[in-house]
Design a protein around this motif. Structure first.
Motif, mmCIF file in Angstrom:
data_model
loop_
_atom_site.group_PDB
_atom_site.id
_atom_site.type_symbol
_atom_site.label_atom_id
_atom_site.label_comp_id
_atom_site.label_asym_id
_atom_site.label_seq_id
_atom_site.Cartn_x
_atom_site.Cartn_y
_atom_site.Cartn_z
ATOM 1 N N VAL A 1 1.022 -1.192 0.075
ATOM 2 C CA VAL A 1 0.093 -0.099 0.255
ATOM 3 C C VAL A 1 0.838 1.144 0.129
ATOM 4 O O VAL A 1 1.805 1.399 0.840
ATOM 5 N N ARG A 2 0.532 2.292 -0.979
ATOM 6 C CA ARG A 2 1.152 3.525 -0.979
ATOM 7 C C ARG A 2 0.491 4.458 0.259
ATOM 8 O O ARG A 2 -0.576 4.830 0.053
ATOM 9 N N ALA A 3 1.222 4.564 1.503
ATOM 10 C CA ALA A 3 0.448 4.988 2.859
ATOM 11 C C ALA A 3 0.194 6.592 2.245
ATOM 12 O O ALA A 3 1.056 7.512 1.832
ATOM 13 N N GLU A 4 -0.918 6.869 2.651
ATOM 14 C CA GLU A 4 -1.539 8.487 2.439
ATOM 15 C C GLU A 4 -1.826 8.917 4.071
ATOM 16 O O GLU A 4 -1.796 10.071 4.368
ATOM 17 N N ALA A 5 -2.108 8.043 5.077
ATOM 18 C CA ALA A 5 -2.595 8.430 6.406
ATOM 19 C C ALA A 5 -2.056 7.177 7.436
ATOM 20 O O ALA A 5 -2.575 6.010 7.276
ATOM 21 N N ILE A 6 -1.205 7.461 8.340
ATOM 22 C CA ILE A 6 -0.971 6.508 9.149
ATOM 23 C C ILE A 6 -1.243 6.740 10.680
ATOM 24 O O ILE A 6 -0.777 7.983 11.327
ATOM 25 N N PRO A 7 -2.257 6.069 11.369
ATOM 26 C CA PRO A 7 -2.590 6.558 12.617
ATOM 27 C C PRO A 7 -1.583 6.401 13.787
ATOM 28 O O PRO A 7 -0.975 5.076 13.713
ATOM 29 N N VAL A 8 -1.299 7.177 14.556
ATOM 30 C CA VAL A 8 -0.492 6.836 15.719
ATOM 31 C C VAL A 8 -1.500 6.407 16.864
ATOM 32 O O VAL A 8 -2.266 7.057 17.435
#
Length: 324
Positions: free
Chosen positions: A32-39
């Motif tokens: 997946v080309r990441a656009e949003a990564i939750p912390v």
């Protein structure tokens, strides 16, 4: 590609931006080309050494990412390529521009829901829904939701009335979070920064009792809530331990009061959480579950994001965004 590498166990400073090789998918995997990564809060506890990381360090960090599928391995549905999804890694690898994860972990993002909102709401919603199902509310109960303005608590607060709660009492840390808890649906809010807040709860109940406690704080506080719970029918669902330890209650505490402690953890529980991911995103897309985003930071500021979460500053999810 850029990624965040955990170099050792410790404080936020152990999360370091580095250039690493792009991952390639194996059988049953996608990239997946990441656009949003939750912390996520559990990530901060893993980084701090409260749980075994299970791999040799340094390693690319992170549990979850949302973006577009760009490659599929063999024995993987090629139709996933080009789809917007949220994926769960096997525990590492999500804080990166490109993320390799099991295709089975992918949850399609519905139309009408942004990728960032999907990343923000997935974990909270997918935990809250099985918690509410396990509570088996009937429409008459008073429920107590701890830490109601952030994470899973915020999703529980939004969904509780529609799931059968008659009265929602929430806890929150400070005026800003208390105001948000009320906005999300809490009838009353108690500041859990007060070490004697269980006493304040009993005063507020005025002789009434709490039927269901959604316990994310744990520790010794849980014991202080038992006498405020409904004898014979009261149940406490333990799913977190923000205090640093699970609820410190025993059978000796529960049996004389006729109370039930329900543990919401372990592999079987995680299976119910995974099964609820699609419903969580569907509810968000339909406007029944509001994604709460505190801030969006560049990926290379992962250590700053963890410091904010450690200090319990955010009101909503902190999202990391690779420089696309």
């Amino acid at each position: 590609m850029q990624a965040i590498v955990m170099t050792a166990v410790g404080g936020p400073e152990v999360l370091v931006p580095r250039d690493v090789a792009a991952p390639r998918p194996g059988p049953g995997e996608i990239v997946v080309r990441a656009e949003a990564i939750p912390v996520l809060y559990p990530e901060t506890r893993l980084r701090a050494g409260e749980f075994s990381i299970g791999v040799e360090l340094p390693a690319v960090f992170g549990f979850q990412a949302a973006g577009v599928v760009v490659e599929a391995g063999v024995e993987t549905a090629a139709a996933l390529v080009g789809q917007r999804v949220v994926v769960n890694t096997m525990g590492l690898g999500a804080y990166a521009e490109l993320v390799c994860a099991p295709a089975a972990s992918a949850t399609l993002i519905p139309d009408g829901l942004t990728t960032a909102d999907a990343a923000a709401v997935l974990m909270s919603g997918s935990v809250a829904l099985p918690l509410l199902a396990r509570a088996r509310l009937t429409g008459t109960e008073t429920v107590l939701i701890e830490a109601a303005a952030t994470g899973v608590g915020s999703a529980l607060t939004q969904l509780a009335k529609g799931s059968g709660a008659a009265r929602v009492i929430a806890t929150a840390g400070g005026p800003e979070k208390a105001a948000l808890a009320r906005k999300l649906g809490a009838d009353e809010v108690i500041d859990h920064r007060d070490p004697h807040w269980p006493d304040r709860l009993r005063e507020q109940l005025g002789g009434a009792t709490v039927d269901v406690v959604f316990d994310s704080i744990g520790g010794t506080t849980a014991h202080g809530l038992l006498d405020a719970m409904t004898p014979l029918h009261g149940r406490m669902l333990g799913y977190g331990f923000l205090s640093g330890a699970p609820a410190q209650v025993s059978a000796t505490d529960l049996i004389p009061r006729g109370l039930t402690l329900i543990g919401c953890a372990g592999p079987a529980w995680l299976g119910t959480v995974a099964a609820a991911r699609g419903e969580a995103l569907g509810r968000a897309a339909a406007g029944h579950l509001a994604p709460l985003i505190d801030s969006v930071l560049p990926l290379d500021q992962a250590s700053r994001a963890h410091r904010l979460v450690d200090d319990r500053v955010p009101v909503g999810r902190v999202i990391l965004r690779p420089e696309l």
